[in-house]
Design an enzyme around this catalytic site. Structure first.
Site, PDB file in Angstrom:
ATOM      1  N   GLU A  30      -4.502  -2.529  -6.961  1.00 28.82           N
ATOM      2  CA  GLU A  30      -3.842  -3.210  -5.899  1.00 28.82           C
ATOM      3  C   GLU A  30      -4.495  -4.635  -5.455  1.00 28.82           C
ATOM      4  O   GLU A  30      -4.029  -5.103  -4.333  1.00 28.82           O
ATOM      5  CB  GLU A  30      -3.798  -2.358  -4.613  1.00 28.82           C
ATOM      6  CG  GLU A  30      -2.929  -1.249  -4.752  1.00 28.82           C
ATOM      7  CD  GLU A  30      -2.721  -0.257  -3.670  1.00 28.82           C
ATOM      8  OE1 GLU A  30      -3.355  -0.396  -2.382  1.00 28.82           O
ATOM      9  OE2 GLU A  30      -1.704   0.549  -3.456  1.00 28.82           O
TER      10      GLU A  30
HETATM   11  C1  BMA Z   1      -3.259   3.286  -2.331  1.00 28.66           C
HETATM   12  C2  BMA Z   1      -4.306   3.698  -3.025  1.00 28.66           C
HETATM   13  C3  BMA Z   1      -5.545   3.990  -2.361  1.00 28.66           C
HETATM   14  C4  BMA Z   1      -5.128   4.712  -1.102  1.00 28.66           C
HETATM   15  C5  BMA Z   1      -3.594   5.111  -1.198  1.00 28.66           C
HETATM   16  C6  BMA Z   1      -3.355   5.955   0.293  1.00 28.66           C
HETATM   17  O1  BMA Z   1      -3.533   2.363  -1.677  1.00 28.66           O
HETATM   18  O2  BMA Z   1      -4.236   2.574  -4.199  1.00 28.66           O
HETATM   19  O3  BMA Z   1      -6.407   3.062  -2.447  1.00 28.66           O
HETATM   20  O4  BMA Z   1      -6.095   5.869  -1.126  1.00 28.66           O
HETATM   21  O5  BMA Z   1      -2.757   4.290  -1.540  1.00 28.66           O
HETATM   22  O6  BMA Z   1      -3.442   4.715   1.218  1.00 28.66           O
END
Ligand code: BMA
Length: 748
Positions: free
Chosen positions: A347
């Site tokens: 991300e």
């Molecule tokens: C995304 C993942 C994690 C996180 C999840 C829930 O952002 O990549 O970083 O724990 O969603 O929010």
């Protein structure tokens, strides 16, 4: 320190620390090895020049350590320090193997051959004498190898790394567990490289490998102009990736017993998962993880360990650490048949663009790694496994529906889709976070999407004090690391309504998660091949917590786990709501054989007799998804004038070729139905084995069995029971005796 003198330092948990002790060891005497640790928070840099790690502990990015240990939205802040993998004293003479590689470059189905590549990386410490590398490839237990070749390492200089290509005749191919056909397990070969000087054996490396090709197809999708596929092609066959995201199985990553990995990964395989994504905020997993995935036919999407942050690019020591880590990990993992993809991070590009949408020319700090250093290491030392710069990545907003992979946080976090340059919006209302938004997601590969559910009562009982066991008690909220704490309430409001007590909270949150997961995955799978993957967030937990997981910290499956098992089955029959109020029936066939069966469809009343029942002869080609029948709104009404929310559609395969499925015409909370208690009879078959027979007079919803031992297994659980349908659930426990009095029956 060895015998008081400094050997070296290590400041990166993601690669081995190797020290030459040749001149420091005292032969024939006691030697003392001492390791000094800095306090885990000492090296953090509180003066982080990067304003944002999006709320998650900005200081962590300067440490090449598991990022989740500094706290995450499902994990507590427990920064660790210590030795987390074995310490070895290794003796080498003359030369040693640095690494070996085995990969398949081509499978020729017509001539039944495979072209494989072998690389040997060796060090020669002394002299220029040519060394030999003996390569052996054999099926386990077979005396005669399929390959036995010798390479001569005779280049000048200490580093020798020849590559050679061989043809294997009649290869037994490695497949994911859903495509094994009549084979019980994916085919694995024993691969051994022996380094010799004359007859002298200098070093040996052995590993299980598989013969298979794996590529990432991103060609334009002719049926959806303007888009590109994002699909994995295994042995020439485009596959749909079914699975979940994997986080570290414990906050203390050095102390996870191998049996714990085995339990979780067998559960993933049993839930028909063929891919897991090792998420970038955790660890490059222990060897046992990859060995189990090789054996269980589960592909691995491997992130490099960078997550939700900007990473420093202006510190040469840090850059060198990342390079060393990438080289170490690529060498270590490249020959596993389960390894499907190297991915730059979690991300980082996406979140940076969201935060800087008005400065589209700004690259995320860290792109030096995702665009140059990591792909460089993969190209040089692997050269076969595909690389992808981030997850999500590709297209507009780096989270596009047209290209690449996509994280759907529209549901749960309330972030509707956008494009480059557009401001970020959020809608946390029940409507805004409803799982029905999955049906508006036309992405190519959904690598994250998910919803919270409570763990089973037994897990809460173990960690929440008795007087705190209620929804939103301080202790329960402490075991929820997401913020704000009431996101799940918005979701439940749109599915079940709000819970009144702990028991309804457990069931309602599990229903919201399980129904949402079913709804989303059915939609994504129907879109095959335009969509070619659905990896749910998240498979497991690192402590007892209210989270997105399907399997809780102790190993209990939530309702969603059993729903996933059915909705990920190789053949799926699912109903789709059409815009005009009609409903279509779809067959999604991931198998490589044509589907052909009698399919029974029923329009039922919750409180009794069906409106109609039809038997359809259905055919669907191999590796295909499509509509096989459609009913109009009128055909789906009750001639007796009953409310359509009192009806449901149900489908079954005469030859049991897919799991039963059903369609409700409204949210659970709006259905016209009374809860139905099934009759239960329990038979003791063996010490650790029960047969539980269930029978319901009318449609019974969310029928489930629980037992306070996480080793207890159920042949099926959390299902609907059709009127008059006698169902036998096999309950087994390999470790303990089962007492029928401890089996609890639930329904809604
Ligand atoms: C995304 C993942 C994690 C996180 C999840 C829930 O952002 O990549 O970083 O724990 O969603 O929010």
């Amino acid at each position: 320190y060895l015998n008081g003198s400094l050997l070296g330092r290590s400041e990166n948990m993601f690669h081995e620390a190797v020290f030459n002790v040749t001149n420091k060891l005292r032969w024939g005497q006691n030697n003392t090895l001492a390791v000094r640790f800095d306090p885990p928070l000492k090296r953090l840099n509180p003066e982080n020049p990067f304003k944002s790690t999006w709320g998650r502990n900005p200081d962590r990015v300067f440490m090449r350590k598991a990022q989740f240990g500094y706290g995450w939205d499902w994990g507590p802040r427990l920064p660790t320090i210590g030795i987390w993998r074995p310490v070895e004293l290794v003796r080498h003479r003359i030369g040693a193997l640095l690494g070996t590689q085995f990969n398949t470059l081509r499978v020729d189905h017509k001539n039944n051959t495979a072209l494989v590549m072998v690389r040997v990386e060796a060090m020669r410490f002394a002299g220029d004498t040519p060394l030999k590398a003996e390569i052996r490839l054999a099926l386990p237990g077979e005396k005669k190898p399929v390959l036995f070749e010798t390479l001569t390492l005779d280049q000048p200089g200490p580093l020798q790394d020849p590559v050679a290509y061989f043809t294997v005749k009649n290869p037994k191919l490695w497949w994911t567990n859903d495509l094994l056909g009549s084979d019980a397990e994916p085919a694995l070969y024993d691969f051994r490289v022996t380094l010799r000087k004359g007859k002298d054996v200098l070093d040996v490396k052995e590993q299980k490998v598989g013969i298979r090709t794996l590529t990432l197809d991103q060609s334009p999708d002719p049926d959806e102009p303007g888009t590109r596929f994002f699909r994995f092609v295994l042995n020439g066959v485009p596959i749909f990736a079914k699975g979940a995201n994997w986080i570290p199985a414990d906050s203390f990553v050095g102390a996870i017993p191998p049996e714990h990995y085995e339990r979780l990964l067998v559960m993933a395989r049993d839930a028909n998962m063929n891919m897991l994504r090792i998420w970038g905020g955790g660890i490059y997993e222990h060897d046992v993880f990859y060995e189990l995935c090789d054996r269980l036919g589960i592909l691995v999407w491997q992130d490099f360990m960078f997550a939700c942050a900007m990473y420093p690019e202006n510190d040469n020591r840090f850059i060198n650490e990342v390079d060393a880590e990438a080289r170490y990990q690529v060498r270590r993992l490249r020959s596993h048949p389960s390894l499907a993809l190297w991915c730059g991070n979690n991300e980082n590009q996406w979140l940076h663009e969201r935060n800087n949408y008005d400065k589209p020319w700004e690259k995320v700090p860290g792109s030096l790694y995702y665009d140059v250093i990591l792909p460089g290491a993969v190209k040089e030392l692997d050269g076969v496994t595909p690389y992808w710069p981030g997850s999500p990545y590709g297209g507009s907003d780096y989270n596009s529906m047209e290209e690449g992979d996509r994280h759907n946080w529209w549901v749960w976090h309330g972030g509707p889709p956008r494009r480059f340059g557009e401001p970020v919006t959020a809608d946390h209302s029940p409507e805004g976070v409803s799982y029905r938004h999955y049906a508006e997601d036309f992405g190519r590969f959904i690598s994250e999407f998910g919803m919270h559910a409570a763990p089973v009562y037994e897990t809460l009982r173990r960690v929440i004090p008795e007087d705190q066991r209620y929804h939103h008690s301080p202790s329960m909220d402490h075991h929820n690391k997401d913020n704000p704490k009431n996101k799940g309430d918005a979701l439940m409001e749109s599915v079940t309504g709000l819970p009144e007590d702990l028991e309804t909270y457990i069931d309602f949150s599990m229903i919201a998660q399980a129904e949402g997961l079913k709804f989303g995955i059915e939609h994504f799978r129907r879109r095959k091949p335009h969509c070619s993957g659905a990896l749910f967030w998240q498979l497991n937990d690192c402590w007892p917590v209210l989270s997105w997981s399907l399997i809780d910290y102790y190993g209990f499956g939530k309702a969603g786990y059993y729903y996933a098992r059915r909705v990920f089955a190789p053949v799926l029959a699912s109903f789709k709501e059409e815009a005009d109020g009609g409903v279509s029936l779809w067959i999604t066939n991931d198998l490589l054989d044509e589907f052909r069966d009698k399919v029974i469809v029923r329009l039922g009343r919750f409180d009794g007799d069906p409106v109609w029942e039809q038997a359809l002869e259905v055919k669907a080609p191999e590796n295909f998804s499509g509509e096989v029948r459609r009913w109009t709104r009128e055909e789906l009404t009750d001639p007796a004038g009953g409310d359509c929310n009192g009806l449901y559609l149900w489908v079954r395969s005469a030859a049991n070729k897919f799991p039963e499925n059903r369609h409700f015409f409204a949210a659970i909370k709006d259905l016209q139905r009374e809860p139905v208690e099934p009759e239960m009879e329990i038979r003791q078959v063996g010490e650790g084995e029960l047969e539980v027979e269930l029978l319901a007079p009318a449609n019974a919803y969310f029928v489930h069995l629980t037992h306070p031992d996480e080793n207890t297994r159920y042949s099926d659980n959390y299902f609907d029971l059709e009127p008059g349908d006698r169902r036998v659930v096999r309950v087994t426990n390999p470790k303990a005796a089962l007492n029928p009095a401890e089996i609890h029956l639930g329904w809604r």
